[in-house]
Design an enzyme around this catalytic site. Structure first.
Site, mmCIF file in Angstrom:
data_model
loop_
_atom_site.group_PDB
_atom_site.id
_atom_site.type_symbol
_atom_site.label_atom_id
_atom_site.label_comp_id
_atom_site.label_asym_id
_atom_site.label_seq_id
_atom_site.Cartn_x
_atom_site.Cartn_y
_atom_site.Cartn_z
ATOM 1 N N LYS A 34 1.339 -1.602 -0.094
ATOM 2 C CA LYS A 34 -0.065 0.276 0.173
ATOM 3 C C LYS A 34 0.997 1.162 0.226
ATOM 4 O O LYS A 34 0.296 2.357 -0.474
ATOM 5 C CB LYS A 34 -1.026 0.115 1.155
ATOM 6 N N THR A 35 1.977 0.969 0.757
ATOM 7 C CA THR A 35 3.008 2.603 0.437
ATOM 8 C C THR A 35 3.367 2.955 -0.512
ATOM 9 O O THR A 35 3.529 3.678 -1.500
ATOM 10 C CB THR A 35 3.804 2.201 1.544
ATOM 11 N N ASP A 217 -4.194 7.485 3.849
ATOM 12 C CA ASP A 217 -3.730 5.607 4.722
ATOM 13 C C ASP A 217 -4.629 5.193 5.978
ATOM 14 O O ASP A 217 -4.715 6.018 7.025
ATOM 15 C CB ASP A 217 -2.646 5.731 4.982
ATOM 16 N N GLU A 218 -3.981 4.084 6.116
ATOM 17 C CA GLU A 218 -4.751 3.865 6.721
ATOM 18 C C GLU A 218 -6.094 4.201 6.981
ATOM 19 O O GLU A 218 -6.430 4.031 8.557
ATOM 20 C CB GLU A 218 -4.275 3.666 8.300
ATOM 21 N N GLN A 250 -7.895 -5.563 8.586
ATOM 22 C CA GLN A 250 -7.103 -5.484 10.027
ATOM 23 C C GLN A 250 -7.574 -3.207 10.657
ATOM 24 O O GLN A 250 -6.325 -2.896 11.219
ATOM 25 C CB GLN A 250 -5.448 -4.706 9.248
ATOM 26 N N ARG A 585 1.878 -11.527 10.120
ATOM 27 C CA ARG A 585 3.226 -10.750 10.052
ATOM 28 C C ARG A 585 4.268 -12.001 9.860
ATOM 29 O O ARG A 585 5.314 -11.266 9.652
ATOM 30 C CB ARG A 585 3.470 -10.423 11.761
#
Length: 690
Positions: A34-35, A217-218, A250, A585
């Site tokens: 995503k970044t 973002d997020e 998430q 993770r």
């Protein structure tokens, strides 16, 4: 680096980058890049002349994320010179920028302060006491959270809220006190922008017209106030160019105000919005992703997507699930695996726990057996007492009207000013620093007051921030206080102050610039900062979000612990999202454990394995970790047999650091895991064996 922002993007990512017209929701699963999408999208807008840099508003949740995005955009040579003019940062830093530019319209003083949690507690303690209420019943610490939650809802009128009479009294008195002190708290930053926009249509129109493109973002972590901010900026626009990137699977921060409905109802908020799903995971093998998908699909409140591994990655190892007799057996089992497989690469491993209280058995087992570890998020840099003290000194130097900072540091070091003396100063109605210069004091207090005031009487504005801070802390006696302290951690506290002065403050042109940075950092969510050291990381699953490790251990997957027994049926979906975050993770290996018996707050409880274990599709599971050294874990831990000449494993006492266990030795020094201050190297002659 030459401009090629589309290089190596997959088809889904390219679509997310180039779909610039109208509202877009990018559902970005764990590890799907995503970044990269966000930074490439900014580059695409700038390179194609769709907007000038100041017409782009890019919002993040941490300063670290904002800095990383800015750095990545700056790597593209053709547009690197434009990065300085981007409006890129956290919601709070961007709203603070708006308030600083419109302080008069927002009814704020030009040099308004930003109070952190310690400052809020001090104000609330005084407010609650002045209202004649009991601080035990109305705990100031609890009220900091209460006020934050209320302001995160974005309601600008307390009187219209369903609150008790005492609650309204506390809230109003608290805000009045902040106003008198020329301050706002962290929650006020966004709330005051909402008030500013609601009462000043011209200011709102200015920013609506300025920001042609908004990126978030997020997005799944936004609260009500942040969503109101976005809605106001896009209000009355027929087809706003807002792109929100997030993952409904998430969303794990409802306890601090995040509202998952913001992402679930995006299409309702912005009719005709385009939904783009990023499902190719660049982190994990197929079995790990299959396990995560099979758990999260049990949630009803989700938009739906399935992570898949990058082509060529393969299935990898299965997810291992292992039952052990007790919590101590669990710690030994995990330690055995680390010691057998680490090959001195301890940073490849992480232990992710549902609650901080579960760390103790691992800390003790790791320390006794020589496994280096770091408890992540235990105490953040800006949460340390000595750092907050130093910042209070600087704040009082720059803003002499700051009563909260005055009260924090007047007795550090001790100067004979107790509650009675402070009350006497407060009676004048003037700032306490000013009162200290004029109020009649005893000769002893007068001498202390003159000494204190003299520490602030110098031309700091014509000095570098680093030099001014060093002089202030020296003249005030604060550094001397720690140099002469008998506390075991005094030298460590001095190291932290030196790091603040030389590593942080030295980077700023002025002290007010530093103070603004510090105010944001003291509330910023940077728990997931990890030193690049060769250690096993122990942290909560919440703190691990955004991180990745080769091997992830997930202990205590037991009913009552995970999912948490305090969570009702309505919250079970967030617990399941937390399980999804935990599994994803891992790059190569996930090892889930559960204990049949666990000691919880002194009680030995018989446990049942977590329902989340049964939700993992059996195709992705192996219940026998064959790479681990198979031992009988039913027995109680026994002392390790050591060679007669070795002292590793023995208990020692140090005059200042207290008791600890020797975990390594050489001719002159010992490496000791101290109970109070962690792993340290000490000379042999300075310890006594127990």
């Amino acid at each position: 680096m030459s401009l090629d922002y589309m290089e190596n993007l997959n088809a889904e990512q390219k679509l997310a980058v180039t779909t610039t017209d109208g509202p877009v929701l990018v559902l970005s699963g764990a590890g799907t890049g995503k970044t990269r999408v966000l930074t490439s999208r900014v580059a695409h807008i700038l390179y194609n002349g769709l907007a000038r840099p100041w017409e782009i508003l890019a919002l993040t949740f941490t300063n670290k994320a904002a800095n990383e995005m800015r750095f990545r955009v700056a790597e593209y040579e053709e547009i690197s010179h434009l990065c300085h003019d981007l409006w890129m940062g956290t919601f709070h830093s961007m709203c603070l920028r708006i308030l600083r530019s419109n302080y008069e319209a927002a009814n704020l003083r030009r040099d308004f302060l930003i109070y952190g949690e310690d400052d809020q507690k001090a104000v609330l303690k005084r407010v609650i006491t002045n209202l004649g209420l009991d601080t035990k019943e109305f705990n100031p610490s609890d009220w900091v959270d209460t006020i934050s939650n209320i302001k995160d809802k974005g309601n600008t009128d307390f009187e219209k809220m369903n609150l008790s009479a005492n609650a309204k009294k506390i809230l109003n008195a608290y805000d009045e006190e902040l106003n008198r002190s020329g301050a706002i708290d962290f929650g006020d930053i966004i709330l005051n922008v909402l008030k500013l926009f609601e009462k000043n249509a011209d200011v709102l129109h200015k920013y609506q017209n300025q920001f042609k493109y908004i990126l978030v973002d997020e997005f799944q972590d936004t609260n009500a106030a942040q969503m109101q901010f976005l809605k106001l900026l896009t209000k009355d626009k027929e087809c706003p160019n807002i792109c929100c990137v997030g993952d409904d699977d998430q969303s794990i921060y409802s306890w601090r105000g995040a509202e998952i409905r913001n992402i679930l109802e995006f299409e309702k908020t912005y009719p005709g919005a385009k939904i783009i799903r990023l499902e190719i995971n660049y982190r994990s093998c197929a079995n790990i992703l299959g396990a995560a998908n099979s758990v999260i699909k049990n949630n009803m409140g989700r938009l739906g997507k399935d992570l898949r591994a990058m082509p060529g990655v393969g299935n990898g190892e299965p997810v291992y699930v292992f039952g052990v007799p007790s919590d101590w057996a669990e710690a030994r089992f995990i330690t055995d695996i680390i010691l057998k497989n680490a090959n001195n690469n301890f940073s490849d491993f992480a232990v992710l726990i549902r609650a901080g209280s579960l760390s103790r058995t691992f800390e003790e087992e790791f320390a006794s057996r020589g496994v280096p570890y770091k408890l992540v998020g235990a105490t953040k840099f800006y949460d340390r007492m000595e750092i907050r003290d130093a910042i209070a000194y600087i704040r009082l130097l720059v803003y002499s009207f700051d009563n909260i900072s005055f009260e924090r540091i007047i007795s550090k070091p001790r100067r004979g000013f107790g509650d009675g003396a402070i009350s006497k100063l407060r009676e004048t109605g003037k700032p306490l620093m000013e009162s200290l210069r004029t109020v009649k004091l005893s000769s002893k207090q007068k001498s202390s007051a003159d000494e204190f005031l003299s520490a602030f009487d110098f031309d700091w504005q014509n000095m570098s921030p680093k030099e001014a801070t060093q002089q202030l802390l020296e003249k005030s006696g604060y550094l001397k206080m720690w140099r002469e302290s008998k506390d075991a951690d005094a030298e460590e506290r001095l190291e932290h102050i030196r790091e603040l002065i030389n590593g942080v403050i030295a980077k700023y042109d002025t002290l007010p610039e530093f103070l603004e940075h510090a105010a944001l950092m003291m509330t910023d969510d940077n728990d997931n900062e990890i030193d690049d050291k060769n250690v096993v990381s122990i942290m909560t699953i919440h703190a691990a979000k955004g991180l990745e490790f080769n091997t992830v251990f997930l202990p205590a997957w037991e009913e009552g612990i995970f999912p948490n027994e305090k969570k009702g049926d309505s919250d079970i979906e967030e617990e399941r999202r937390l399980a999804y975050v935990a599994i994803t993770r891992a790059r190569k290996r996930v090892i889930i454990t559960y204990a049949l018996v666990r000691t919880v707050f002194g009680q030995r409880l018989y446990q049942n394995k977590s329902r989340f274990i049964d939700e993992i599709d059996k195709r992705f599971v192996n219940n026998d970790y064959t790479n681990a050294e198979r031992q009988d874990y039913s027995a109680s831990p026994k002392p390790q047999q050591k060679k007669s000449e070795s002292i590793v494993g023995k208990m020692v006492n140090h005059e200042q650091m207290g008791s600890g266990v020797v975990i390594a030795e050489n001719e002159k020094t010992l490496t000791v895991a101290f109970k109070k201050c962690g792993i340290k190297n000490v000379m042999r002659e300075f310890v006594n064996f127990v």
